[in-house]
Design a protein around this motif. Structure first.
Motif, mmCIF file in Angstrom:
data_model
loop_
_atom_site.group_PDB
_atom_site.id
_atom_site.type_symbol
_atom_site.label_atom_id
_atom_site.label_comp_id
_atom_site.label_asym_id
_atom_site.label_seq_id
_atom_site.Cartn_x
_atom_site.Cartn_y
_atom_site.Cartn_z
ATOM 1 N N TRP A 1 11.657 -7.638 5.635
ATOM 2 C CA TRP A 1 11.878 -7.088 4.299
ATOM 3 C C TRP A 1 10.728 -6.243 3.767
ATOM 4 C CZ3 TRP A 1 10.003 -7.746 -0.741
ATOM 5 C CH2 TRP A 1 10.801 -7.184 -1.723
ATOM 6 N N PRO A 2 9.457 -6.599 3.968
ATOM 7 C CA PRO A 2 8.385 -5.822 3.333
ATOM 8 C C PRO A 2 8.309 -4.366 3.773
ATOM 9 C CG PRO A 2 7.532 -7.877 4.201
ATOM 10 C CD PRO A 2 8.944 -7.746 4.673
ATOM 11 N N THR A 3 8.913 -4.002 4.883
ATOM 12 C CA THR A 3 8.819 -2.624 5.340
ATOM 13 C C THR A 3 9.890 -1.728 4.746
ATOM 14 O OG1 THR A 3 10.151 -3.132 7.282
ATOM 15 C CG2 THR A 3 7.759 -3.315 7.526
ATOM 16 N N PRO B 1 -0.512 -11.513 2.077
ATOM 17 C CA PRO B 1 0.397 -10.679 2.867
ATOM 18 C C PRO B 1 0.916 -11.349 4.142
ATOM 19 C CG PRO B 1 -1.549 -9.422 2.271
ATOM 20 C CD PRO B 1 -1.787 -10.842 1.832
ATOM 21 N N ASP B 2 0.109 -12.196 4.765
ATOM 22 C CA ASP B 2 0.532 -12.866 5.999
ATOM 23 C C ASP B 2 1.339 -14.136 5.726
ATOM 24 O OD1 ASP B 2 -1.384 -14.621 5.074
ATOM 25 O OD2 ASP B 2 -2.697 -14.420 6.818
ATOM 26 N N ASN C 1 0.868 -1.166 0.000
ATOM 27 C CA ASN C 1 0.000 0.000 0.000
ATOM 28 C C ASN C 1 0.911 1.224 0.000
ATOM 29 O OD1 ASN C 1 -1.347 2.302 1.411
ATOM 30 N ND2 ASN C 1 -3.091 0.903 1.321
ATOM 31 N N ALA C 2 0.701 2.147 -0.934
ATOM 32 C CA ALA C 2 1.585 3.300 -1.074
ATOM 33 C C ALA C 2 1.570 4.206 0.151
ATOM 34 C CB ALA C 2 1.196 4.102 -2.317
ATOM 35 N N THR C 3 0.487 4.240 0.862
ATOM 36 C CA THR C 3 0.385 5.114 2.030
ATOM 37 C C THR C 3 0.878 4.435 3.296
ATOM 38 O OG1 THR C 3 -1.536 6.185 1.015
ATOM 39 C CG2 THR C 3 -1.195 6.547 3.376
ATOM 40 N N THR C 4 0.374 3.247 3.564
ATOM 41 C CA THR C 4 0.689 2.576 4.834
ATOM 42 C C THR C 4 1.935 1.702 4.761
ATOM 43 O OG1 THR C 4 -0.610 0.614 4.348
ATOM 44 C CG2 THR C 4 -1.766 2.493 5.390
ATOM 45 N N LYS C 5 2.387 1.381 3.549
ATOM 46 C CA LYS C 5 3.518 0.469 3.314
ATOM 47 C C LYS C 5 3.215 -0.960 3.738
ATOM 48 C CE LYS C 5 6.124 3.913 2.020
ATOM 49 N NZ LYS C 5 5.526 4.615 0.954
ATOM 50 N N GLU C 6 1.964 -1.252 4.057
ATOM 51 C CA GLU C 6 1.575 -2.615 4.417
ATOM 52 C C GLU C 6 1.596 -3.496 3.177
ATOM 53 O OE1 GLU C 6 0.838 -3.975 7.464
ATOM 54 O OE2 GLU C 6 1.629 -2.067 8.187
ATOM 55 N N PRO C 7 2.082 -4.723 3.301
ATOM 56 C CA PRO C 7 2.078 -5.625 2.144
ATOM 57 C C PRO C 7 0.651 -5.913 1.663
ATOM 58 C CG PRO C 7 3.445 -6.501 3.914
ATOM 59 C CD PRO C 7 2.704 -5.327 4.471
#
Length: 129
Positions: free
Chosen positions: A96-98, A44-45, A6-12
């Motif tokens: 890594w995803p962050t 994502p999980d 997510n471009a805003t939250t950076k959540e996968p």
């Protein structure tokens, strides 16, 4: 391997393993690759996964676009991707995803193309490591 965020939250949003030939430079600034159709999509999980475009990959196999040699390599690569996912190693290891580039980094500039860069490429030879 990609981790869409997510471009805003950076959540996968999802993990995406794209099976393709490695990129190869050719004279000038050209780069050759070939998508092999088969993709692995992971939640994502990291708990759910599914194969994408299996019918398209099967058609490439039937037509001989992906020969037996490449097919065996792809099968091994699929096994390695699943093993890394199950073991939470490689790109599936925590943290890594962050990652995100430093916002102060300058944007890259595009190079000027050399003479002849717009000419048709020669046929690509089969990939053999």
């Amino acid at each position: 391997m990609y981790c869409f965020q997510n471009a805003t939250t950076k959540e996968p949003l999802r993990w995406y393993v794209n099976f393709e030939h490695p990129y190869r430079r050719r004279p000038g600034l050209g780069i050759d690759t070939m998508d092999l159709a088969l993709d692995l999509v992971v939640t994502p999980d990291l708990m759910g996964r599914y194969w994408k475009d299996t019918e398209e990959y099967a058609q490439l196999r039937r037509l001989g676009v992906v020969d037996d040699y490449a097919g065996r390599q792809i099968e091994r690569a699929c096994g390695r991707a699943i093993a890394m996912l199950d073991e939470r190693t490689g790109p599936f290891a925590s943290g890594w995803p962050t990652w995100a580039p430093d916002p102060s980094w300058p944007l890259p500039t595009l190079p000027t193309l050399p003479p002849g860069a717009d000419e048709a490429a020669t046929a690509m030879t089969p990939y053999r490591p």
